[in-house]
Scaffold this motif. Structure first.
Motif, PDB file in Angstrom:
ATOM      1  N   LYS A 118       0.827  -1.209   0.000  1.00 38.69           N
ATOM      2  CA  LYS A 118       0.000   0.000   0.000  1.00 38.69           C
ATOM      3  C   LYS A 118       0.859   1.256   0.000  1.00 38.69           C
ATOM      4  N   ALA A 119       1.998   1.188   0.695  1.00 37.92           N
ATOM      5  CA  ALA A 119       2.880   2.354   0.800  1.00 37.92           C
ATOM      6  C   ALA A 119       3.903   2.430  -0.329  1.00 37.92           C
ATOM      7  N   GLY A 120       3.931   1.408  -1.192  1.00 42.71           N
ATOM      8  CA  GLY A 120       4.914   1.393  -2.277  1.00 42.71           C
ATOM      9  C   GLY A 120       6.336   1.236  -1.781  1.00 42.71           C
ATOM     10  N   LEU A 121       6.506   0.424  -0.715  1.00 44.60           N
ATOM     11  CA  LEU A 121       7.817   0.246  -0.100  1.00 44.60           C
ATOM     12  C   LEU A 121       8.329  -1.175  -0.288  1.00 44.60           C
ATOM     13  N   MET A 122       9.649  -1.311  -0.251  1.00 44.99           N
ATOM     14  CA  MET A 122      10.283  -2.628  -0.300  1.00 44.99           C
ATOM     15  C   MET A 122      10.337  -3.231   1.102  1.00 44.99           C
ATOM     16  N   LEU A 123       9.989  -4.502   1.179  1.00 46.83           N
ATOM     17  CA  LEU A 123      10.065  -5.245   2.434  1.00 46.83           C
ATOM     18  C   LEU A 123      10.739  -6.573   2.140  1.00 46.83           C
ATOM     19  N   ALA A 124      11.952  -6.739   2.621  1.00 48.28           N
ATOM     20  CA  ALA A 124      12.734  -7.945   2.351  1.00 48.28           C
ATOM     21  C   ALA A 124      13.046  -8.682   3.642  1.00 48.28           C
ATOM     22  N   SER A 125      13.314  -9.962   3.501  1.00 47.64           N
ATOM     23  CA  SER A 125      13.647 -10.796   4.658  1.00 47.64           C
ATOM     24  C   SER A 125      14.961 -11.515   4.431  1.00 47.64           C
ATOM     25  N   ALA A 126      15.776 -11.567   5.477  1.00 45.67           N
ATOM     26  CA  ALA A 126      16.951 -12.422   5.471  1.00 45.67           C
ATOM     27  C   ALA A 126      16.482 -13.873   5.414  1.00 45.67           C
ATOM     28  N   PRO A 127      17.354 -14.798   5.015  1.00 45.62           N
ATOM     29  CA  PRO A 127      18.756 -14.587   4.666  1.00 45.62           C
ATOM     30  C   PRO A 127      18.914 -14.171   3.205  1.00 45.62           C
ATOM     31  N   CYS A 128      20.072 -13.551   2.918  1.00 49.60           N
ATOM     32  CA  CYS A 128      20.329 -13.070   1.558  1.00 49.60           C
ATOM     33  C   CYS A 128      21.386 -13.912   0.849  1.00 49.60           C
ATOM     34  N   SER A 129      21.708 -15.083   1.387  1.00 51.79           N
ATOM     35  CA  SER A 129      22.713 -15.933   0.743  1.00 51.79           C
ATOM     36  C   SER A 129      22.258 -16.396  -0.634  1.00 51.79           C
ATOM     37  N   VAL A 130      20.962 -16.261  -0.924  1.00 50.77           N
ATOM     38  CA  VAL A 130      20.445 -16.564  -2.255  1.00 50.77           C
ATOM     39  C   VAL A 130      21.126 -15.713  -3.323  1.00 50.77           C
ATOM     40  N   LEU A 131      21.640 -14.536  -2.917  1.00 54.09           N
ATOM     41  CA  LEU A 131      22.341 -13.641  -3.840  1.00 54.09           C
ATOM     42  C   LEU A 131      23.834 -13.936  -3.897  1.00 54.09           C
ATOM     43  N   ALA A 330      18.471  -1.456  -6.352  1.00 50.54           N
ATOM     44  CA  ALA A 330      17.155  -1.386  -6.982  1.00 50.54           C
ATOM     45  C   ALA A 330      16.547   0.004  -6.818  1.00 50.54           C
ATOM     46  N   ILE A 331      16.698   0.591  -5.633  1.00 53.52           N
ATOM     47  CA  ILE A 331      16.190   1.950  -5.405  1.00 53.52           C
ATOM     48  C   ILE A 331      16.889   2.936  -6.323  1.00 53.52           C
ATOM     49  N   ASN A 332      18.210   2.845  -6.391  1.00 53.13           N
ATOM     50  CA  ASN A 332      18.984   3.771  -7.232  1.00 53.13           C
ATOM     51  C   ASN A 332      18.636   3.625  -8.709  1.00 53.13           C
ATOM     52  N   ALA A 333      18.377   2.384  -9.137  1.00 49.42           N
ATOM     53  CA  ALA A 333      18.109   2.114 -10.552  1.00 49.42           C
ATOM     54  C   ALA A 333      16.633   2.236 -10.905  1.00 49.42           C
ATOM     55  N   GLY A 334      15.775   2.388  -9.907  1.00 49.32           N
ATOM     56  CA  GLY A 334      14.347   2.478 -10.164  1.00 49.32           C
ATOM     57  C   GLY A 334      13.748   1.185 -10.682  1.00 49.32           C
ATOM     58  N   ARG A 335      14.253   0.052 -10.191  1.00 46.55           N
ATOM     59  CA  ARG A 335      13.773  -1.257 -10.634  1.00 46.55           C
ATOM     60  C   ARG A 335      13.254  -2.049  -9.438  1.00 46.55           C
ATOM     61  N   PRO A 336      12.490  -3.111  -9.680  1.00 44.11           N
ATOM     62  CA  PRO A 336      12.071  -3.978  -8.575  1.00 44.11           C
ATOM     63  C   PRO A 336      13.286  -4.694  -7.968  1.00 44.11           C
ATOM     64  N   SER A 337      13.234  -4.927  -6.677  1.00 47.07           N
ATOM     65  CA  SER A 337      14.303  -5.683  -6.023  1.00 47.07           C
ATOM     66  C   SER A 337      14.110  -7.167  -6.238  1.00 47.07           C
ATOM     67  N   ARG A 338      15.216  -7.885  -6.391  1.00 47.72           N
ATOM     68  CA  ARG A 338      15.128  -9.347  -6.465  1.00 47.72           C
ATOM     69  C   ARG A 338      14.538  -9.904  -5.172  1.00 47.72           C
ATOM     70  N   LEU A 339      14.854  -9.273  -4.050  1.00 43.80           N
ATOM     71  CA  LEU A 339      14.279  -9.687  -2.769  1.00 43.80           C
ATOM     72  C   LEU A 339      12.929  -8.990  -2.617  1.00 43.80           C
ATOM     73  N   SER A 340      11.950  -9.473  -3.345  1.00 45.09           N
ATOM     74  CA  SER A 340      10.658  -8.797  -3.431  1.00 45.09           C
ATOM     75  C   SER A 340       9.819  -9.010  -2.179  1.00 45.09           C
ATOM     76  N   ASN A 341       8.777  -8.192  -2.051  1.00 42.39           N
ATOM     77  CA  ASN A 341       7.831  -8.349  -0.952  1.00 42.39           C
ATOM     78  C   ASN A 341       7.155  -9.720  -1.014  1.00 42.39           C
ATOM     79  N   ASP A 342       6.819 -10.161  -2.236  1.00 43.97           N
ATOM     80  CA  ASP A 342       6.186 -11.481  -2.397  1.00 43.97           C
ATOM     81  C   ASP A 342       7.134 -12.602  -1.972  1.00 43.97           C
ATOM     82  N   PHE A 343       8.406 -12.452  -2.297  1.00 39.15           N
ATOM     83  CA  PHE A 343       9.421 -13.448  -1.931  1.00 39.15           C
ATOM     84  C   PHE A 343       9.512 -13.572  -0.409  1.00 39.15           C
TER      85      PHE A 343
END
Length: 380
Positions: A118-131, A330-343
């Motif tokens: 609703k707020a148009g914000l990124m919400l990610a969860s650890a762990p990030c070893s997937v990257l 992702a913020i700097n590039a204006g693109r969706p983050s790989r660590l998406s809210n849905d993820f």
């Protein structure tokens, strides 16, 4: 992002054991700075900030108020506080990266997801070893069919008989003790399943059904309970992936191996907590009527530089800042983050299904979905 730096600012909430691992990782990165740090324990806050030469902030409200809105807040608090703190960060208009789990219940995780969307914000969860390099190398091998079509996956996240370990001697660099009571209450599944779930969901997308069992097999752990299950075994059915068995425990001997069984052989990695862990392929063959995988597996390597590495500390050799860096890029590039809210939401739901399965739950249909993750540019 291999070979280049990302510019960005993070703020840190929580100065416990894991926060030092984030700071060690941040020091390996170029262009990342810390705007401020808050912890509800003033003594712990001072000790952490003095050790890392950071700026302490007197309240959560002050930290969120001064946090740059193109930055990322790192929620490194105890799991019981994750929902409350994540919600406060989102309410303040801040992109948020949460230590695992995102929340302690699926309903709370869904509330956070709705709030972020609703707020148009990124919400990610650890762990990030997937990257990290190991996960991305396995993903590259899967996409290129090195082992042929994947038919089954076996993954282990067993950490040894931890209640007998010398865990009171596990002290972080700035002097924070390993929070054993909290770890036993939260449970190894919520703490660790994401290390391989993240990899699996990034490759195959949504888990359709979880068939799991969990139990507390070691009674009378030190501290105040009730304690979570210390062993879980799950069979995962993906919408577009092979049947997978994932085990988490603090009972069985240490084993962090993942094996992807394909038509032509087996892809393996033996260290989930090491970004540089070797990925191998053992070709299947028949010798004198005996079917076997090659005893001399080949190492699978990527052709490009990957990401900054962090030397081993304790049980891990992981760069904990790969996730926040991905969000900032992702913020700097204006693109969706790989660590998406849905993820983040889907990984939380699957993890909680494993943790809470008990003895008689049976098949659980997942109510959330997410798409496979775009590979890192250096892993294409």
């Amino acid at each position: 992002m291999g070979g280049r730096s990302v510019t960005g600012v993070v703020s840190i909430i929580g100065c416990g054991f894991v926060a030092d691992l984030y700071m060690r990782s941040l020091q390996a990165m170029d262009g990342l700075t810390v705007a401020g740090v808050y912890d509800r324990d003033p003594a712990r806050l001072k000790k952490f900030c003095d050790h890392w030469s950071l700026t302490a902030v007197g309240s959560l409200e002050e930290l969120l108020d001064q946090h740059p809105r193109n930055g990322v807040v790192l929620n490194l608090t105890n799991p019981s506080a994750h929902f409350e703190i994540n919600s406060a960060c989102l309410a303040a208009g801040c992109h948020t990266y949460s230590e695992k789990p995102l929340a302690m219940t699926v309903d709370e995780a869904k509330q956070l997801h709705r709030q972020a969307e609703k707020a148009g914000l990124m919400l990610a969860s650890a762990p990030c070893s997937v990257l990290g390099e190991a996960a991305q190398t396995l993903g590259h091998a899967l996409r290129n069919g090195i082992a042929g079509p994947a038919r089954a996956i076996y993954a282990e996240l067993d950490d040894g008989f931890v209640p007998q370990a010398a865990y009171k001697k596990w002290i972080s660099e700035s002097g924070a003790p390993w929070p054993y009571e909290d770890e036993f209450r939260v449970g190894c599944t919520l703490e660790h399943a994401g290390y391989y779930l993240g990899w699996l969901i990034s490759w195959f997308g949504s888990v359709r059904t979880v068939v799991a069992a969990s139990a507390e097999t070691i009674p009378d752990k030190e501290g105040t309970g009730p304690f979570a299950p210390d062993l879980s075994v799950a069979t995962l059915f993906f919408e577009n992936g092979p049947m997978t068995r994932l085990t988490c425990s603090i009972v069985a001997p240490h084993d962090h191996q993942i094996r992807i069984i394909g038509d032509d052989g087996v892809l393996s990695c033996k260290a989930a907590w090491d970004n540089s862990a070797k990925v191998t392929f053992a070709k299947r063959m028949t010798i004198r009527r005996r079917l076997m995988e090659s005893p001399f597996p080949k190492t699978v390597k990527l052709s490009q530089p990957t990401h900054p590495k962090v030397k081993r500390w304790g049980a891990a050799a992981m760069n904990f800042m790969l996730g926040p860096e991905e969000m900032l890029d992702a913020i700097n590039a204006g693109r969706p983050s790989r660590l998406s809210n849905d993820f983040a939401l889907h990984m939380t739901e699957v993890t909680l299904a494993m943790q809470n399965a008990g003895e008689t739950t049976g098949a659980q249909a997942m109510t959330t979905r997410c798409n496979p993750m775009e590979p890192m540019p250096w892993a294409m």
